[in-house]
Write an enzyme that holds these catalytic residues in place. Structure first.
Site, PDB file in Angstrom:
ATOM      1  N   HIS A 163      13.903  -2.849 -12.846  1.00 56.84           N
ATOM      2  CA  HIS A 163      14.891  -2.428 -11.694  1.00 56.84           C
ATOM      3  C   HIS A 163      14.491  -1.275 -11.205  1.00 56.84           C
ATOM      4  CE1 HIS A 163      18.278  -5.388 -12.697  1.00 56.84           C
ATOM      5  NE2 HIS A 163      17.649  -6.031 -11.739  1.00 56.84           N
ATOM      6  N   ARG A 170      22.298 -15.000 -15.090  1.00 50.02           N
ATOM      7  CA  ARG A 170      23.209 -14.071 -14.660  1.00 50.02           C
ATOM      8  C   ARG A 170      23.595 -14.404 -13.332  1.00 50.02           C
ATOM      9  NH1 ARG A 170      21.442  -8.122 -15.029  1.00 50.02           N
ATOM     10  NH2 ARG A 170      23.688  -7.914 -14.753  1.00 50.02           N
ATOM     11  N   ARG A 190      12.528  -8.349  -9.775  1.00 52.73           N
ATOM     12  CA  ARG A 190      13.806  -9.251  -9.661  1.00 52.73           C
ATOM     13  C   ARG A 190      14.083  -9.378  -8.190  1.00 52.73           C
ATOM     14  NH1 ARG A 190      17.408  -8.377 -14.123  1.00 52.73           N
ATOM     15  NH2 ARG A 190      15.905  -8.708 -15.949  1.00 52.73           N
ATOM     16  N   CYS A 223      23.166   1.457 -15.153  1.00 60.15           N
ATOM     17  CA  CYS A 223      23.355   0.097 -15.245  1.00 60.15           C
ATOM     18  C   CYS A 223      24.849  -0.216 -15.295  1.00 60.15           C
ATOM     19  CB  CYS A 223      22.612  -0.349 -16.324  1.00 60.15           C
ATOM     20  SG  CYS A 223      21.044  -0.555 -16.080  1.00 60.15           S
TER      21      CYS A 223
END
Length: 285
Positions: free
Chosen positions: A184, A109, A155, A278
């Site tokens: 997250h 990503r 993360r 998201c």
């Protein structure tokens, strides 16, 4: 009774607030290249087939719903080879017109961060910051009034919390995530207003749970079944709360608080571990 005394009103404190929607400006990214070709969270299984056309139809319905509610939606061009770019919330954090870019933990990503920051530059945003430490945008940085709740554990680097505070000049409160299914912050906690949230306690460390109880004693608490369907990956405009339609328990609790929950079907995107929030980055001027 003295004229200055308050006349008791039984049950008044239990009445829900009057909720007013505030028009928002959002950034989204069409899932034209959406697929699950790697696994970087427990929801992702490359062995399961993904229907990209269905994902696009579900995303389009969400975009159109925002617009029907009076919100502005801008769209960034998706890039081939970045199947998770649809999750625009991870692309940056925007507050007071200032843009804190995203730096991703996983190699798959990493190109998303520069792609989103380039969009902001092209659109005329001038106060841009490329981060030193890993932060995955609004996935782990949630604005609550003039504060930011900041997640870490899977993360984002905890050092990014100080970086965000120095850049935005508002308090940043760190919270530790401990359940890999809620990797997250925006999978375990949703902002409802400038002083209200809903969250899933089991996603957080004991210390972080204590912080949330202290800061938000009247928060809506999600049960296991609603958390498991990503019910907390939700977005509120102050009145309407868009969330996965399967999160029926949360919808009931939201109505009791005076909100208007709207169930949304984004089940195809859940194969990659994403839902309403998201897909949505708020552009706060």
């Amino acid at each position: 009774m003295p004229a200055t005394d308050t006349i008791p009103m039984p049950g008044l404190a239990a009445l829900p607030r009057v909720r007013v929607a505030r028009p928002r400006r959002f950034l989204m990214c069409e899932p034209r290249h959406f697929d699950v070709t790697y696994s970087i969270n427990p929801w992702m299984d490359p062995g399961k087939p993904v229907d990209t056309a269905l994902a696009l139809a579900q995303w389009t319905a969400l975009r159109d719903l925002y617009r029907s509610l009076g919100h502005t939606v801008e769209v960034v061009e998706p890039l081939d080879g970045l199947p998770d770019m649809v999750f625009a919330a991870n692309g940056a954090t925007v507050l007071d017109g200032k843009v804190l870019g995203a730096r991703f933990r996983h190699l798959e990503r990493t190109a998303e961060g520069p792609a989103y920051l380039s969009w902001f530059a092209e659109q005329g945003f001038r106060d841009l910051h490329w981060p030193e430490h890993i932060n995955e945008g609004e996935g782990d940085l949630l604005v609550v009034g003039r504060r930011i709740l900041a997640g870490s554990g899977f993360r984002s680097d905890p050092r990014s919390h100080r970086e965000a505070q120095e850049f935005f000049g508002v308090p940043v409160i760190g919270l530790t995530l401990v359940n890999p299914k809620f990797y997250h912050l925006d999978t375990a906690l949703a902002v409802l207003s400038d002083d209200e949230i809903m969250y899933y306690p089991a996603a957080f460390s004991e210390g972080s749970q204590a912080v949330l109880r202290e800061m938000f004693p009247d928060a809506i608490i999600a049960e296991d079944e609603d958390a498991e369907v990503f019910g907390l990956n939700a977005l509120s405009d102050g009145r309407h709360v868009l969330l996965p339609e399967a999160a029926v328990g949360l919808q009931r609790k939201l109505r009791a608080r005076g909100f208007e929950p709207i169930g949304v079907d984004l089940t195809e995107l859940l194969y990659a571990g994403g839902s309403v929030k998201c897909c949505t980055l708020e552009l706060r001027s």
